[in-house]
Design an enzyme around this catalytic site. Structure first.
Site, PDB file in Angstrom:
ATOM      1  CB  SER A 256      -0.970  -0.034   1.188  1.00  0.00           C
ATOM      2  OG  SER A 256      -1.983   0.930   1.047  1.00  0.00           O
TER       3      SER A 256
ATOM      4  CD  GLU B 118      -2.696  -2.907  -4.019  1.00  0.00           C
ATOM      5  OE1 GLU B 118      -3.880  -3.131  -3.672  1.00  0.00           O
ATOM      6  OE2 GLU B 118      -1.962  -2.157  -3.361  1.00  0.00           O
TER       7      GLU B 118
ATOM      8  CG  HIS C  27      -5.393  -2.603  -0.239  1.00  0.00           C
ATOM      9  ND1 HIS C  27      -4.537  -2.175  -1.230  1.00  0.00           N
ATOM     10  CD2 HIS C  27      -5.160  -1.812   0.832  1.00  0.00           C
ATOM     11  CE1 HIS C  27      -3.828  -1.153  -0.777  1.00  0.00           C
ATOM     12  NE2 HIS C  27      -4.188  -0.913   0.461  1.00  0.00           N
TER      13      HIS C  27
END
Length: 307
Positions: free
Chosen positions: A116, A212, A277
């Site tokens: 992330s 992502e 995630h």
């Protein structure tokens, strides 16, 4: 793009440091994550400022200087074999240029894990240290604490990486074919935000690019991909792996955008590869030479992720 230096695998009893380079960390989740690490026969130590809260900006885990010092000290501690991020959120961009990269290079290679917002640090470790890293679950993350698949894939990668040289995701080809290259990537919005910053990677040429994101509207995903395309950053990429798009619009809406923006690259693209995630996220090494088989939904590493 060259394969990066692989750190050594972990052994039972290894000391691992937990740091918070980005957002604030819930204490109960941190404690649960530490219990998981102890259950793996690791010796986790928590950096001094992991549970801090910034007095003015509540989205930060304490002051920039303190977060940077925690990461640098953990990395430079010779007793620490791995540095694990507690969570993402936002804040890594604010500390990446506060770190003493010469001192961290002198400390030698060790394992680094996160995803992330930690995309910023994956890129920095690649360009400034020439070091391979692991895009995987974080120590205070829900997936790390509660999901058996996520736990087991990370644990195996850390302790017995030769047993997971082929990462089989169950993904399918958006664009069919096979490609070889060196893995890189992470969170799409962060990769776009890195463009033009000091020591940013010039391009993804020669790479197998993992993408992502979370909580983004389709037009924003379009914006990030278009920015990478306009900047020429995707020129020469060898293949693309698409992970999760959690809390984005329904994938039936996102998928045509991915086809539109990435299909013209003329390289294999695999979708729903199972990293990011999503629940049960797989650990993907960055900086590793590998082969992507989009039709089979596999990524096969030339060598184990860790030595």
């Amino acid at each position: 793009m060259k394969e990066l230096t692989r750190p050594e695998r972990l052994a039972p009893g290894a000391r691992v440091a937990v740091v918070a380079p980005s957002g604030p960390v819930p204490e109960e989740r941190l404690q649960a994550g530490l219990d998981v690490l102890r259950g793996w026969d690791l010796d986790p130590v928590v950096a001094p400022h992991v549970l801090d809260r910034h007095g003015e900006f509540g989205y930060l885990a304490g002051r920039d200087a303190d977060r940077a010092v925690d990461l640098q000290n953990a990395w430079c501690d010779p007793s620490v074999a791995a540095v694990l991020c507690a969570r993402g959120g936002y804040g890594a961009q604010r500390i990446v240029d506060l770190l003493d990269w010469e001192a961290m290079r002198a400390a030698g290679p060790k394992v680094f894990v996160g995803f992330s917002d930690i995309t910023v640090l994956h890129e920095a470790f690649a360009t400034r240290l020439g070091l391979a890293t692991l895009h995987g679950p974080m120590a205070a993350g829900i997936d790390f604490i509660k999901n058996a698949r996520a736990q087991e894939h990370l644990r195996t990668t850390l302790f017995a990486p030769e047993t997971v040289r082929t990462i089989a995701s169950g993904g399918r080809a958006l664009v069919p074919g096979r490609a070889r290259g060196v893995t890189l990537g992470g969170c799409l919005s962060l990769l776009a935000a890195e463009l033009g910053t000091p020591h940013a990677r010039a391009s993804a040429a020669g790479g197998l690019l993992c993408l992502e994101d979370v909580g983004e509207e389709t037009y924003r995903l379009d914006r990030y991909l278009t920015q990478l395309l306009r900047a020429g950053w995707l020129e020469g990429v060898h293949g693309v792996l698409l992970g999760s798009w959690e809390r984005c619009p329904d994938y039936a809406e996102v998928r045509p955008l991915l086809t539109d923006r990435l299909g013209a690259l003329g390289v294999p693209v695999v979708e729903e590869f199972g990293f990011g995630h999503c629940a049960g996220a797989l650990t993907v090494p960055f900086g590793a030479a590998a082969e992507l088989d989009a039709d089979a939904g596999t990524l096969t590493l030339d060598e184990p992720a860790l030595r």
